[in-house]
Design a protein around this motif. Structure first.
Motif, PDB file in Angstrom:
ATOM      1  N   SER A 245      84.940  53.826  -5.752  1.00  0.00           N
ATOM      2  CA  SER A 245      85.051  52.869  -5.080  1.00  0.00           C
ATOM      3  C   SER A 245      83.875  51.857  -5.306  1.00  0.00           C
ATOM      4  N   VAL A 246      83.329  52.060  -6.451  1.00  0.00           N
ATOM      5  CA  VAL A 246      82.239  50.934  -7.151  1.00  0.00           C
ATOM      6  C   VAL A 246      82.554  50.478  -7.789  1.00  0.00           C
ATOM      7  N   THR A 247      82.597  49.607  -8.819  1.00  0.00           N
ATOM      8  CA  THR A 247      82.742  48.105  -9.652  1.00  0.00           C
ATOM      9  C   THR A 247      81.360  47.652  -9.230  1.00  0.00           C
ATOM     10  N   ALA A 248      80.506  48.092 -11.186  1.00  0.00           N
ATOM     11  CA  ALA A 248      79.590  47.320 -11.470  1.00  0.00           C
ATOM     12  C   ALA A 248      79.707  45.686 -11.477  1.00  0.00           C
ATOM     13  N   ASP A 249      78.227  45.556 -11.062  1.00  0.00           N
ATOM     14  CA  ASP A 249      78.814  43.740 -11.691  1.00  0.00           C
ATOM     15  C   ASP A 249      77.949  43.717 -13.433  1.00  0.00           C
ATOM     16  N   GLY A 250      78.248  44.750 -13.951  1.00  0.00           N
ATOM     17  CA  GLY A 250      78.372  44.221 -15.011  1.00  0.00           C
ATOM     18  C   GLY A 250      77.763  45.725 -15.987  1.00  0.00           C
ATOM     19  N   TRP A 251      78.287  46.144 -17.090  1.00  0.00           N
ATOM     20  CA  TRP A 251      77.928  46.809 -18.114  1.00  0.00           C
ATOM     21  C   TRP A 251      77.698  46.762 -19.631  1.00  0.00           C
ATOM     22  N   VAL A 252      76.448  47.533 -19.908  1.00  0.00           N
ATOM     23  CA  VAL A 252      75.489  47.684 -21.593  1.00  0.00           C
ATOM     24  C   VAL A 252      75.560  48.613 -21.655  1.00  0.00           C
ATOM     25  N   ALA A 253      75.215  48.562 -22.961  1.00  0.00           N
ATOM     26  CA  ALA A 253      75.009  49.032 -23.966  1.00  0.00           C
ATOM     27  C   ALA A 253      73.401  50.112 -23.226  1.00  0.00           C
ATOM     28  N   ASN A 254      72.671  49.746 -23.105  1.00  0.00           N
ATOM     29  CA  ASN A 254      71.258  49.889 -22.808  1.00  0.00           C
ATOM     30  C   ASN A 254      70.253  49.415 -21.903  1.00  0.00           C
ATOM     31  N   LEU A 255      68.809  49.475 -21.649  1.00  0.00           N
ATOM     32  CA  LEU A 255      68.280  48.672 -20.810  1.00  0.00           C
ATOM     33  C   LEU A 255      67.663  47.166 -21.927  1.00  0.00           C
TER      34      LEU A 255
END
Length: 267
Positions: A245-255
């Motif tokens: 139900s949730v798709t992130a706008d983006g994924w990153v390795a870390n902050l």
């Protein structure tokens, strides 16, 4: 990344545990690059607010702990559920039975706790005993108007090398046993995100939330119109990228990667 270019990023909301640092038996360790990432946002003049459901210590205690890891922040930049719930208790004349961590109990010293007509659940750790949960159940079942308030509803969090139960499962147990519906103070409640936006003076479409929880951080932010980016640290699991139900706008390795993307998009 497309998420950073969709609209100018004028404010950033950051989760704390699993984004700034990893929790462990020694109190926590800063995630590589996270201290520098916060400094970059500050130097770029991008307002930052730290939005956390962490309630295992006082807000000032949390700030002090993070400062020992090298982070620069003030207590006023940290949005946690405890000040908000204390306001709710006073406003509605609620007298809570508390299941909270012993290090956070001082935050409630000014709240009347006699003859409870409410139950507060927070990051209680060892205080989630049968005795305490059964007493909370008795408060709720004996008074039809009694209120159950949970400071967040997370399922689990990362603690050292493994995952640990968060407040959500204990909230669900009391909901089921006492046939009540809990009120949520903290993420993913819209009021929590909106209060941080208002404090920055930034609109939702000009803000980004960076968190490790696909539902409460990312999903909660997106429900308010805020872009939600998930880090692959903390409680992140690969299955989060296929959440139903949730798709992130983006994924990153870390902050650190998220902030580099935001800074590059400014130029």
């Amino acid at each position: 990344m497309a998420w950073a270019n969709r609209a100018p990023v004028k404010g950033v909301l950051l989760d704390i545990t699993g984004v700034l640092y990893e929790s462990n038996a020694l109190g926590g360790t800063a995630i590589a690059g996270s201290v520098e990432a916060v400094d970059k946002l500050n130097k770029a003049g991008i307002p930052v607010r730290f939005c956390t459901n962490e309630t295992s210590c006082t807000r000032q205690g949390l700030v002090d702990k993070l400062k020992t890891m090298g982070f620069s922040m003030t207590a006023n930049q940290v949005f946690s559920p405890t000040p908000a719930v204390c306001h709710v208790l006073r406003e509605r004349n609620l007298r809570p039975y508390l299941i909270v961590h012993k290090n956070a109990i001082d935050d409630y010293s000014h709240i009347d706790q006699s003859n409870p007509n409410a139950v507060i659940l927070a990051d209680a750790l060892d205080e989630f005993s049968y005795e305490n949960l059964n007493r909370a159940f008795q408060v709720l079942i004996s008074n039809k108007s009694a209120v159950l308030i949970s400071l967040g509803q997370g399922k689990y969090y990362r603690d050292g090398d493994g995952l640990a139960l968060d407040v959500g499962p204990f909230m669900k147990a009391l909901e089921f046993a006492a046939d009540v519906k809990a009120e949520i103070v903290g993420k993913p409640a819209a009021a929590f995100f909106n209060s941080a936006l208002a404090d920055m003076g930034v609109s939702a479409d000009n803000a980004v939330m960076v968190g490790d929880d696909i539902q409460n951080d990312v999903g909660g932010a997106q429900a308010c119109g805020i872009r939600g980016v998930q880090v692959r640290t903390g409680k992140y699991r690969p299955d989060d990228e296929r959440h139903p139900s949730v798709t992130a706008d983006g994924w990153v390795a870390n902050l650190a990667e998220a902030v580099d993307i935001i800074i590059r998009a400014q130029s």
